[in-house]
Design an enzyme around this catalytic site. Sequence first.
Site, PDB file in Angstrom:
ATOM      1  CG  ASP A  75      -0.790   3.160   6.234  1.00  0.00           C
ATOM      2  OD1 ASP A  75      -1.411   3.576   5.237  1.00  0.00           O
ATOM      3  OD2 ASP A  75      -0.556   3.867   7.236  1.00  0.00           O
ATOM      4  CD  GLU A  94      -4.870   1.189  -2.705  1.00  0.00           C
ATOM      5  OE1 GLU A  94      -5.720   2.084  -2.784  1.00  0.00           O
ATOM      6  OE2 GLU A  94      -4.468   0.724  -1.627  1.00  0.00           O
ATOM      7  CG  ASP A 129      -1.772   1.221   1.323  1.00  0.00           C
ATOM      8  OD1 ASP A 129      -2.273   1.675   0.274  1.00  0.00           O
ATOM      9  OD2 ASP A 129      -1.949   1.747   2.441  1.00  0.00           O
TER      10      ASP A 129
END
EC number: 3.1.21.10
Length: 173
Positions: free
Chosen positions: A139, A67, A8
């Site tokens: 996260d 992502e 991420d």
Amino acid sequence: MAIILGVDPGSRITGYGVINCVGRQQVYVGSGCIRTSSDELPLRLKQIFDGLSEIIRQYQPDEFAIERVFMAKNADSALKLGQARGAAIVAATAANLPVAEYSATQIKSAVVGTGRAQKSQVQHMIQQLLKLPSAPQADAADALGVAVCHYHTNQSLAAMGGRANSRTYGRYK
């Protein structure tokens, strides 16, 4: 058996999550955050690259998933996020890892069942799916969600006789 590193990305905090996929089981291996300390963007990007390079050396993943960039209201934030993603992707490709990208909606759908899930819902489901004693930091949970999404995408495609490819799922070669 495949070890998947999910990321991420962020210019200040980059989450990472590692799962080991054995058959239809996903086993938690590790997760955490790379917190950059410098105010200068080039140095933060180097910290992201170096941090992920070390994580790749430590966990020896077979696959890397990240992502995708989302549209942000602040163009400067979107550019910095894109650069952080670039540093992460270069760390993966330098280690000869295949890279797959997934949108936030795809990740949330794979983990929670809806693309509009809240961060707390993702954290809770990651805790349940990976049988963790407590919910991971946001996260890190998002990064584990990226890895879980990649696993489920490949499982679905394998059932249909294929795997994620560069055109459909944003892999880099």
